[in-house]
Design an enzyme around this catalytic site. Structure first.
Site, PDB file in Angstrom:
ATOM      1  NE  ARG A 127     -34.178  62.468  47.656  1.00 13.56           N
ATOM      2  CZ  ARG A 127     -35.432  62.655  47.269  1.00 13.56           C
ATOM      3  NH1 ARG A 127     -35.682  63.434  46.243  1.00 13.56           N
ATOM      4  NH2 ARG A 127     -36.416  62.050  47.866  1.00 13.56           N
ATOM      5  CB  THR A 137     -30.486  69.490  52.530  1.00 14.75           C
ATOM      6  OG1 THR A 137     -29.749  68.312  52.123  1.00 14.75           O
ATOM      7  CG2 THR A 137     -30.029  69.909  53.913  1.00 14.75           C
ATOM      8  CG  ASP A 155     -36.399  54.637  48.823  1.00 14.32           C
ATOM      9  OD1 ASP A 155     -35.590  53.931  48.172  1.00 14.32           O
ATOM     10  OD2 ASP A 155     -36.038  55.569  49.558  1.00 14.32           O
ATOM     11  CG  ASP A 172     -35.812  51.751  51.240  1.00 14.64           C
ATOM     12  OD1 ASP A 172     -34.654  51.402  51.530  1.00 14.64           O
ATOM     13  OD2 ASP A 172     -36.382  52.729  51.744  1.00 14.64           O
TER      14      ASP A 172
HETATM   15  C1  PRP Z   1     -32.840  57.898  45.205  1.00 10.10           C
HETATM   16  C2  PRP Z   1     -32.772  57.569  43.728  1.00 10.10           C
HETATM   17  C3  PRP Z   1     -31.908  58.666  43.191  1.00 10.10           C
HETATM   18  C4  PRP Z   1     -32.322  59.846  44.042  1.00 10.10           C
HETATM   19  C5  PRP Z   1     -33.284  60.682  43.243  1.00 10.10           C
HETATM   20  O1  PRP Z   1     -31.711  57.496  45.849  1.00 10.10           O
HETATM   21  O2  PRP Z   1     -32.271  56.293  43.473  1.00 10.10           O
HETATM   22  O3  PRP Z   1     -30.517  58.431  43.322  1.00 10.10           O
HETATM   23  O4  PRP Z   1     -32.984  59.323  45.202  1.00 10.10           O
HETATM   24  O5  PRP Z   1     -33.600  61.832  43.945  1.00 10.10           O
HETATM   25  P1  PRP Z   1     -33.148  63.274  43.450  1.00 10.10           P
HETATM   26  O6  PRP Z   1     -33.424  63.344  41.981  1.00 10.10           O
HETATM   27  O7  PRP Z   1     -34.035  64.184  44.242  1.00 10.10           O
HETATM   28  O8  PRP Z   1     -31.701  63.476  43.774  1.00 10.10           O
HETATM   29  P2  PRP Z   1     -31.561  57.564  47.463  1.00 10.10           P
HETATM   30  O9  PRP Z   1     -30.957  58.854  47.887  1.00 10.10           O
HETATM   31  O10 PRP Z   1     -32.886  57.218  48.083  1.00 10.10           O
HETATM   32  O11 PRP Z   1     -30.468  56.461  47.737  1.00 10.10           O
HETATM   33  P3  PRP Z   1     -30.554  54.877  47.517  1.00 10.10           P
HETATM   34  O12 PRP Z   1     -30.474  54.624  46.037  1.00 10.10           O
HETATM   35  O13 PRP Z   1     -29.339  54.396  48.234  1.00 10.10           O
HETATM   36  O14 PRP Z   1     -31.842  54.369  48.107  1.00 10.10           O
HETATM   37  N1  URA Z   2     -36.038  58.498  45.182  1.00  7.04           N
HETATM   38  C1  URA Z   2     -36.856  57.423  45.107  1.00  7.04           C
HETATM   39  O1  URA Z   2     -36.403  56.277  45.241  1.00  7.04           O
HETATM   40  N2  URA Z   2     -38.161  57.636  44.866  1.00  7.04           N
HETATM   41  C2  URA Z   2     -38.675  58.864  44.703  1.00  7.04           C
HETATM   42  O2  URA Z   2     -39.910  58.989  44.465  1.00  7.04           O
HETATM   43  C3  URA Z   2     -37.815  59.969  44.791  1.00  7.04           C
HETATM   44  C4  URA Z   2     -36.490  59.759  45.029  1.00  7.04           C
END
Ligand code: PRP
Ligand code: URA
Length: 209
Positions: A104, A108, A200, A203
């Site tokens: 994400r 944006t 997160d 993470d």
């Molecule tokens: C997080 C989560 C989802 C997304 C949710 O991933 O695991 O994929 O955000 O957010 P949204 O509903 O607003 O799209 P992230 O982009 O942090 O990537 P990661 O899994 O690599 O940490």
């Molecule tokens: N992605 C995450 O991992 N946590 C949140 O709360 C939102 C998006």
């Protein structure tokens, strides 16, 4: 809301409270994400079709039931969705696994695709898309669209935690998709994080922060 299944079993609520706790370390967080995926899989596969088969027990012939119909595939959204894969494989060890890499954009909040690899016969399978977090719904909606591009007809979405905004987005973009969640939280904050949420997920699963 009939397509939204909130799985509020006591075991799921208990395990989710461990994930929410900021003092939970990487090892336990990872283990509990996997356990929750197993419990959610049990519910999300409740409607799998069965066929009657005859087996010979040590005592007599028995007509019993086995899973029939289309085969299953799971598609974790990288990274955090990977944390749910082993928990699903515990119950359905022969499923095929596709991967979609999305992150994400922090400015944006739009999903950016960086990887995609699907089983060659994905169009003949029912698919469960996995991601622990459904926040704005942008990532889940994009992941479902990619899976649909492969010709998949029956798609379910499994998230551990959702915001109302994310559920609304997926329902608007993909009204055909059943959504399975363990809890729906209050809202998103200004950074697109679920409140109260669990932080997160990627993470915390991979220890990158
Ligand atoms: C997080 C989560 C989802 C997304 C949710 O991933 O695991 O994929 O955000 O957010 P949204 O509903 O607003 O799209 P992230 O982009 O942090 O990537 P990661 O899994 O690599 O940490
Ligand atoms: N992605 C995450 O991992 N946590 C949140 O709360 C939102 C998006």
């Amino acid at each position: 809301m009939e397509k939204v299944h909130v799985l509020d079993h006591p075991l799921l609520q208990h395990k989710l409270s461990i994930l929410r706790d900021e003092s939970t370390g990487v090892k336990e967080f990872r283990e509990v994400v996997s356990e929750i995926a197993t419990l959610m899989c049990y519910e999300a596969t409740r409607d799998l079709p069965l066929q009657a088969v005859e087996v010979q027990t040590p005592v007599a012939k028995a007509v019993t039931h086995q899973i029939s119909g289309k085969k299953l595939a799971i598609v974790p959204v990288l990274r955090a969705g990977l944390g749910m894969v082993d928990g699903i494989l515990t119950l359905v060890p022969s499923v095929k696994v596709g991967h979609i890499g999305l992150f994400r954009d922090p400015e944006t909040l739009e999903p950016v695709k960086y990887y995609c690899k699907m089983p060659t016969d994905i169009s003949e399978r029912d698919v469960i898309v996995l991601d622990p977090m459904l926040a704005t719904g942008g990532s889940a909606s994009a992941a479902i669209s990619f899976v649909k591009e492969y010709g998949v007809k029956n798609i379910k979405l499994m998230n551990i935690l959702a915001a109302p905004e994310g559920i609304a987005r997926v329902q608007k973009d993909h009204p055909d998709v059943d959504i399975y969640v363990a809890a729906v939280d209050e809202k998103l904050n200004d950074h697109g994080y679920i409140v109260p949420g669990l932080g997160d997920a990627g993470d915390r699963i991979f220890g990158t922060k």
